[in-house]
Design a protein around this motif. Structure first.
Motif, PDB file in Angstrom:
ATOM      1  N   LEU A  92      11.296  -6.704  -2.783  1.00 35.57           N
ATOM      2  CA  LEU A  92       9.444  -5.724  -2.814  1.00 35.57           C
ATOM      3  C   LEU A  92      10.277  -5.056  -4.027  1.00 35.57           C
ATOM      4  N   LEU A  93       9.274  -5.301  -5.393  1.00 38.29           N
ATOM      5  CA  LEU A  93      10.246  -4.993  -6.894  1.00 38.29           C
ATOM      6  C   LEU A  93       8.950  -3.824  -7.189  1.00 38.29           C
ATOM      7  N   VAL A 153       3.836  -3.013  -7.837  1.00 39.05           N
ATOM      8  CA  VAL A 153       4.647  -3.852  -6.866  1.00 39.05           C
ATOM      9  C   VAL A 153       4.753  -5.536  -7.424  1.00 39.05           C
ATOM     10  N   ASN A 154       5.711  -6.172  -7.352  1.00 35.61           N
ATOM     11  CA  ASN A 154       5.803  -7.336  -7.302  1.00 35.61           C
ATOM     12  C   ASN A 154       6.565  -8.241  -5.602  1.00 35.61           C
ATOM     13  N   ASP A 155       5.891  -8.379  -5.185  1.00 36.85           N
ATOM     14  CA  ASP A 155       6.187  -9.451  -3.836  1.00 36.85           C
ATOM     15  C   ASP A 155       6.944 -10.522  -3.960  1.00 36.85           C
ATOM     16  N   VAL A 156       7.767 -10.869  -4.506  1.00 40.02           N
ATOM     17  CA  VAL A 156       9.072 -12.224  -4.102  1.00 40.02           C
ATOM     18  C   VAL A 156       9.151 -12.858  -3.424  1.00 40.02           C
ATOM     19  N   LEU A 157       9.266 -13.504  -3.283  1.00 41.41           N
ATOM     20  CA  LEU A 157       9.231 -14.572  -1.831  1.00 41.41           C
ATOM     21  C   LEU A 157       9.796 -15.916  -2.289  1.00 41.41           C
ATOM     22  N   ALA A 181       0.762  -1.398  -0.542  1.00 40.77           N
ATOM     23  CA  ALA A 181      -0.102  -0.156  -0.182  1.00 40.77           C
ATOM     24  C   ALA A 181       0.690   0.692   0.338  1.00 40.77           C
ATOM     25  N   SER A 182       1.697   1.003   0.746  1.00 36.05           N
ATOM     26  CA  SER A 182       2.837   2.272   1.257  1.00 36.05           C
ATOM     27  C   SER A 182       3.327   2.804  -0.441  1.00 36.05           C
ATOM     28  N   ALA A 183       3.695   1.365  -1.085  1.00 36.33           N
ATOM     29  CA  ALA A 183       4.267   1.677  -2.159  1.00 36.33           C
ATOM     30  C   ALA A 183       3.534   2.344  -3.311  1.00 36.33           C
TER      31      ALA A 183
END
Length: 243
Positions: A211-212, A224-228, A114-116
């Motif tokens: 976090l991209l 935003v891509n959140d890669v885990l 949300a921030s990004a």
């Protein structure tokens, strides 16, 4: 009811000064207005102004020069990289990637997302979740987030693997020109049991989280891509151009 979450005053001031730098109002090599001038213009306290200027210095927009004051550096120099995970993630086509599409749904984003996206945490965003597999085992979990206003009525909402890379899709279908990506790397445990289960990990196992955030030249975030990944790493942040 959704509530707008306003950024802190020092962040809003930093964004205003950054916007003036980008617009050429404060050209590179010139002095920015003094702290007193900024206090008077914006009606903010001196600590707020100081904090905003420090934020801009940290991000490379300003610098302090002894005897000259605070000087405009212009747009921060970005790191040219061709082997970055962000570039690879944005270029990768779901239809040609070993793995499977897990879900496509509107969700409440984590605070970091949300921030990004500068989206209220209470407002939904579209999430595409894809599990990348290598030799039949989970290699990384990619959660791609988009503003609902951007994704509505598009192929992003379909539960079908995309035949274009995410960057190519946004630029071709939505006329969005992505200019650079910011990577934030940290270690965290999975957000929930579902993430852990998809990666085949215990719920409390440490993971490497990347976090991209893909932005246009003005700094607006479109994705935003959140890669885990099942690993750990100390935090760092990298910014680089996409071209």
């Amino acid at each position: 009811m959704a509530y707008e979450v306003e950024a802190p005053k020092y962040v809003r001031l930093a964004q205003t000064v950054q916007g003036r730098i980008e617009a050429g109002t404060y050209p590179a090599g010139t002095r920015v207005p003094s702290e007193n001038q900024l206090v008077q213009e914006f009606g903010m306290s001196r600590p707020t102004v100081v904090r905003a200027l420090e934020l801009l210095k940290r991000d490379g927009w300003l610098e302090s020069r002894q005897g000259f004051g605070t000087i405009v550096r212009g747009r921060p120099t970005v790191i040219e990289r061709t082997d970055s995970r962000g570039r690879h993630t944005l270029m990768r086509k779901e239809s040609e990637t070993p793995g499977r599409l897990i879900s496509v749904e509107q969700v409440r984003p984590p605070a970091r997302v949300a921030s990004a996206l500068k989206s209220p945490e209470q407002a939904d965003v579209l999430r595409r979740r894809f599990l990348v597999e290598e030799d039949g085992e989970a290699a990384e979990l990619v959660s791609s987030y988009f503003p609902v206003s951007l994704a509505s009525g598009s192929e992003l909402e379909l539960f079908e693997p995309l035949h274009l890379g995410l960057r190519e899709y946004l630029e071709a279908r939505h006329r969005v020109r992505l200019d650079y990506v910011t990577e934030q790397v940290s270690a965290r445990i999975p957000d929930d049991a579902a993430e852990a289960e998809l990666l085949g990990l215990p719920a409390s196992a440490p993971t490497l989280a990347i976090l991209l955030t893909a932005r246009d030249a003005s700094g607006h975030a479109y994705q935003v891509n959140d890669v885990l990944l099942p690993a750990g790493a100390r935090g760092l942040e990298t910014t680089y151009r996409l071209d």
